[in-house]
Design an enzyme around this catalytic site. Structure first.
Site, mmCIF file in Angstrom:
data_model
loop_
_atom_site.group_PDB
_atom_site.id
_atom_site.type_symbol
_atom_site.label_atom_id
_atom_site.label_comp_id
_atom_site.label_asym_id
_atom_site.label_seq_id
_atom_site.Cartn_x
_atom_site.Cartn_y
_atom_site.Cartn_z
ATOM 1 N N ASP A 11 12.269 49.840 31.038
ATOM 2 C CA ASP A 11 12.484 50.913 30.067
ATOM 3 C C ASP A 11 11.372 50.817 29.025
ATOM 4 O O ASP A 11 11.271 49.821 28.310
ATOM 5 C CB ASP A 11 13.855 50.775 29.404
ATOM 6 C CG ASP A 11 14.289 52.048 28.691
ATOM 7 O OD1 ASP A 11 13.479 52.991 28.629
ATOM 8 O OD2 ASP A 11 15.432 52.092 28.208
ATOM 9 N N ASP A 105 10.078 57.437 31.651
ATOM 10 C CA ASP A 105 9.840 56.111 31.080
ATOM 11 C C ASP A 105 10.825 55.049 31.544
ATOM 12 O O ASP A 105 10.923 53.989 30.933
ATOM 13 C CB ASP A 105 9.885 56.193 29.550
ATOM 14 C CG ASP A 105 11.252 56.622 29.028
ATOM 15 O OD1 ASP A 105 11.982 57.305 29.773
ATOM 16 O OD2 ASP A 105 11.594 56.276 27.887
ATOM 17 N N GLU A 106 11.511 55.293 32.632
ATOM 18 C CA GLU A 106 12.571 54.369 33.042
ATOM 19 C C GLU A 106 12.708 54.371 34.561
ATOM 20 O O GLU A 106 12.638 55.415 35.193
ATOM 21 C CB GLU A 106 13.895 54.812 32.395
ATOM 22 C CG GLU A 106 15.062 53.904 32.613
ATOM 23 C CD GLU A 106 16.323 54.435 31.938
ATOM 24 O OE1 GLU A 106 17.360 53.749 32.036
ATOM 25 O OE2 GLU A 106 16.284 55.527 31.327
#
Length: 489
Positions: A11, A105-106
């Protein structure tokens, strides 16, 4: 459940805000808020400096301004975020063929499937190397969680924030989860949590001790049984490499309610064009067109129409959305509009083009009174800023032309970014990502011919080569510096 912590969850830390701080030397270490800047704007991401004032994602921007009036408020730059995301996902793909992106983003990574880790020591080592690689290539930081299941890996990465690594040893899941709030578990939202609280259950341990039968009685068979398994530390969900999108949609919230029926229809058609652009960008087509209308009183209506087959023709989607709008009463005012396409497929039904042509011929003449349609992306604006480049006050038009935080290029001063605009002026700070000190500020007329919009610059101009990673350690292309030596935002 696995006997080794070979499921990794990455993350990125305050992704949008961190990317803006990395790109803008003058904002490093200062509170930054990224999101919609209009009266109805919503925070997308806040930097950790801004979070100390109580600002958080999904908060109305107006409330954030009251909490952190001196923060930098910027309009998102999704072109930059997607570029950085591609760099990160490319690194993850070197660890395993099984990478499950959850957002820009993860992502989850199955290290065992990639043969890059098979025990605690190797998992920790690859997690540390990944964090170094991300910092070296993007200049940003990410937090890594490692565990024997997806649920625990995600919890571990949350505990590692910011810029850390956390491993939860298999076999300790139940004890680790026990004191946590029930909201920690996937699928437990505010309503379910409140229902459980009334039954006397506030921690994960309470759920495990209550037993499956009691949770099934309270929540139903499927939800209750799944929740008891998770509360007991069991999660056997695999990492899935291909997360197939179920729909594509776009929407806009307007600074002021729309009352003009012609304007409402124009906005629906513009949204339909943007939706099709995303659809084509994903290489997909869809069969069902969905219209979303949020009215002045916050009531939200959705209408849908299923076509004879999948399409990616903007004319077909525009006209279907317009037909759906005819069935919605908008006389009280409209605050949000959205257009989506579901029932996605990898092919297009050709005869729908003829359907579009037939529908156009049958339309009333006044339906085309709006004149030539402007380019959808040029008019779209960003976040929830009011669309329509030629509408609104002069100051609103300037804000849409020069969004705060976006890149510009001046013939004399070079690359910079918009600090703000108004009263016929636009203020620009001229600086680039690699600079060690804040750049100089200049103000121009909004119609200055020497100033134009520009593309974002890379956060790390010459990143090290990780093409052979993780088999061997990377070497800087410039021949100097160790991996991960790039300064953090």
């Amino acid at each position: 459940m696995r006997a080794s912590p070979t499921i990794l969850h990455l993350d990125m830390d305050a992704f949008y805000a961190s990317a803006e701080q990395a790109a803008k030397p003058s904002l490093r270490g200062k509170p930054v808020v990224v999101g919609g800047l209009g009266p109805r704007g919503v925070v997308a991401t806040a930097s950790y400096e801004a979070r100390r004032f109580g600002v958080h994602s999904a908060m109305p921007t107006a409330q954030a301004r009251r909490l952190a009036p001196n923060a930098a408020y910027l309009v998102p730059r999704f072109t930059l975020y997607r570029t950085v995301s591609d760099q990160v996902m490319e690194l993850l793909g070197r660890l395993s063929p099984l990478v499950e992106p959850l957002s820009l983003d993860e992502a989850f990574v199955d290290l065992e499937a990639g043969g890059t880790a098979d025990d605690t020591a190797s998992a920790l080592e690859i997690g540390r190397e990944l964090r170094e690689a991300i910092r070296a290539v993007t200049g940003l930081t990410g937090s890594v969680g490692l565990a024997g299941s997806k649920m625990l890996a995600k919890i571990a990465s949350e505990e590692a924030k910011p810029d850390g690594i956390r491993l939860i040893e298999p076999g300790t899941e139940r004890a680790h989860l026990a004191p946590m709030t029930v909201r920690t578990l996937p699928g437990v939202g505010p309503a379910t949590a409140d229902h459980l609280r009334r039954a006397g259950m506030t921690t994960v341990d309470d759920l495990a001790e209550a037993g499956e039968a009691e949770l099934v009685r309270l929540l139903g068979k499927a939800h209750g049984a799944a929740l008891h398994r998770m509360a007991s530390g069991f999660d056997d969900r695999p990492v899935v490499a291909e997360r197939d999108a179920k729909s594509v949609s776009v929407e806009d919230t307007f600074d002021m309610d729309l009352h003009d029926r012609v304007r409402v229809r124009t906005e629906v058609e513009r949204l339909a064009d943007r939706c099709v652009q995303r659809l084509r960008g994903a290489g997909r087509s869809g069969r069902t067109v969905v219209l979303k209308v949020r009215r002045y009183d916050f009531s939200t209506l959705t209408r849908s129409e299923t076509l004879r087959g999948p399409t990616d023709d903007p004319a077909v989607v525009r006209e279907a959305a317009a037909r759906l709008l005819e069935a919605v009463d908008t006389t009280g005012g409209v605050r949000l509009l959205g257009v989506g396409v579901t029932g996605l497929a990898d092919y297009t039904q050709e005869d729908l083009f003829a359907q579009a042509a037939g529908a156009r011929e049958a339309a009333l003449p006044e339906d085309d009174a709006s004149g030539p349609r402007e380019d959808a992306e040029a008019r779209a604006g960003t976040a929830d800023d009011a669309p329509g480049a030629e509408e609104g006050t002069a100051e609103q038009r300037a804000a849409r032309r020069w969004p705060a935080g976006h890149d510009v290029l001046h013939e004399v001063h070079g690359h910079g970014w918009v600090q703000g605009s108004g009263v016929g002026r636009v203020t620009v700070r001229f600086e680039e990502p690699g600079a060690t000190a804040p750049g100089r500020v200049r103000t121009f007329r909004v119609d200055d011919p020497a100033l134009r919009a520009a593309d974002p610059l890379p956060l790390v101009p010459d990143p090290p080569d990780y093409s052979s990673w993780p088999a061997s350690r990377p070497k800087s292309r410039s021949g100097a510096g160790a991996p991960g030596a790039a300064s953090s935002p």
